[in-house]
Design an enzyme around this catalytic site. Structure first.
Site, PDB file in Angstrom:
ATOM      1  N   MET A  44      35.811  37.323  32.976  1.00 27.38           N
ATOM      2  CA  MET A  44      35.921  36.473  34.165  1.00 27.38           C
ATOM      3  C   MET A  44      36.013  35.008  33.747  1.00 27.38           C
ATOM      4  SD  MET A  44      33.956  38.277  37.249  1.00 27.38           S
ATOM      5  CE  MET A  44      32.316  37.717  36.883  1.00 27.38           C
ATOM      6  N   LEU A  73      34.734  31.238  29.011  1.00 31.64           N
ATOM      7  CA  LEU A  73      34.540  31.994  27.765  1.00 31.64           C
ATOM      8  C   LEU A  73      33.537  31.303  26.841  1.00 31.64           C
ATOM      9  CD1 LEU A  73      38.209  33.128  26.942  1.00 31.64           C
ATOM     10  CD2 LEU A  73      36.467  34.262  28.345  1.00 31.64           C
ATOM     11  N   HIS A  75      32.183  36.392  24.417  1.00 31.71           N
ATOM     12  CA  HIS A  75      33.575  36.810  24.627  1.00 31.71           C
ATOM     13  C   HIS A  75      34.348  36.731  23.304  1.00 31.71           C
ATOM     14  CE1 HIS A  75      32.556  35.055  28.744  1.00 31.71           C
ATOM     15  NE2 HIS A  75      32.846  36.303  29.035  1.00 31.71           N
ATOM     16  N   GLN A 111      33.866  42.047  43.227  1.00 30.48           N
ATOM     17  CA  GLN A 111      32.610  42.467  42.603  1.00 30.48           C
ATOM     18  C   GLN A 111      31.453  41.531  42.925  1.00 30.48           C
ATOM     19  OE1 GLN A 111      34.361  42.074  38.547  1.00 30.48           O
ATOM     20  NE2 GLN A 111      32.303  41.429  37.962  1.00 30.48           N
ATOM     21  N   GLU A 128      27.754  44.938  25.301  1.00 32.23           N
ATOM     22  CA  GLU A 128      26.510  45.640  25.654  1.00 32.23           C
ATOM     23  C   GLU A 128      25.567  44.758  26.465  1.00 32.23           C
ATOM     24  OE1 GLU A 128      25.151  47.051  21.874  1.00 32.23           O
ATOM     25  OE2 GLU A 128      26.353  48.884  22.023  1.00 32.23           O
TER      26      GLU A 128
END
Ligand code: AMP
Length: 278
Positions: free
Chosen positions: A28, A31, A35, A59, A146
């Protein structure tokens, strides 16, 4: 690196690339080095690297959060190019959603708990946008962090539902030197909350040492209490879950991988993090 905004341009650019594997890094924007680690890994493993930079409205269940989400396209281009991207795709909302997307994804248990329970509609919106990006880019591999541990389980469920033949690559969490997980939202923290935030990872790390000594439910309560010793941090949930099903575990069991997943409200900003416990 090509910076593209139209789906037709993206398809054309991909058609012109030499043969080989395509890797996709959906983001999104705003950065940061988290990222960057995904893009660099994608660069090492794929012939063509596509980064998408799109703040997906479907979202967001909170309009203020969507309005305040940082947007930094110019510096995103510099970071993505330096990390090795071939294409940065930064479409408008109309380009991604020419018509409203009314699809719902029957994600099952992985989508219902934690972020699914506290942000209604969030994961459905994630599946809407990621499935569209998958169709647009047709990648061989897609890279996810993660940091959003539950999101990976949700994406895998969506991939099974939709029958995509795409490998989902999981990348480790990148942290600040003080332990705070990098996040685009960190730049929205005011100074006192930024100073308080590393306490989250401090407590999660201490929790690793208490596995076995305390039952999962006692450890959940201990972590919540320790974090909230800092009056600037309010725990939304801390769940100790089976790493595959995302459901809370009742006991430590050697056959089950277990993760501690947390969301903390730091003033107006929601911070999420997690840690491997077993
Ligand atoms: P976002 O732009 O926040 O939607 O994140 C895009 C991708 O980057 C997601 O797969 C995230 O899990 C991943 N990501 C975000 N922050 C981190 C981090 N600190 N470490 C590793 N991956 C991250």
């Amino acid at each position: 690196m090509k910076v593209l905004t139209k789906t037709s341009e993206l398809r054309e650019a991909l058609a012109q690339r030499p043969r080989g594997t395509v890797g996709l890094v959906p983001t999104m924007g705003a950065l940061h080095n988290g990222h960057r680690s995904l893009i660099e890994r994608c660069r090492r493993e794929c012939d063509t690297v596509v980064v998408t930079d799109f703040v997906n409205p479907t979202q967001f269940n909170d309009k203020n959060d969507l309005r305040n989400y940082p947007r930094t396209l110019e510096s995103d281009c510099l970071l993505a190019e330096a990390a090795g991207a071939d294409i940065l795709f930064a479409p408008t909302v109309e380009e991604v959603y020419p018509e409203p997307d009314n699809r719902t994804f029957p994600l099952g248990g992985v989508g219902e708990v934690m972020e699914g329970a506290s942000r209604p509609g969030h994961f459905n919106g994630v599946c809407q946008v990621v499935s569209r990006l998958f169709v647009m880019t047709n990648p061989d591999r897609a890279y996810f962090g993660e940091k959003d541990f539950q999101q990976i389980a949700v994406i895998k469920a969506m991939v099974r539902l939709e029958g995509f033949k795409i490998q989902i690559v999981e990348c480790p969490i990148v942290r600040e030197a003080d332990g705070l997980a990098l996040s685009s939202r960190n730049r929205l923290l005011d100074a006192p909350h930024r100073t308080a935030a590393p306490h989250i990872f401090e407590v999660l790390s201490a929790a690793q040492q208490k596995v076995g000594e305390l039952s999962p439910s006692r450890l959940e309560a201990w972590v919540t209490g320790e974090i909230e010793r800092n009056p600037l941090l309010k725990v939304v949930y801390f769940n100790i879950v089976d790493s595959l099903s995302m459901q809370r575990v009742g006991a430590w069991d050697d056959a089950t991988a277990v993760q501690g997943c947390i969301t903390v409200q730091a003033g107006a900003i929601r911070l999420i993090d997690n840690i491997k416990l077993k």
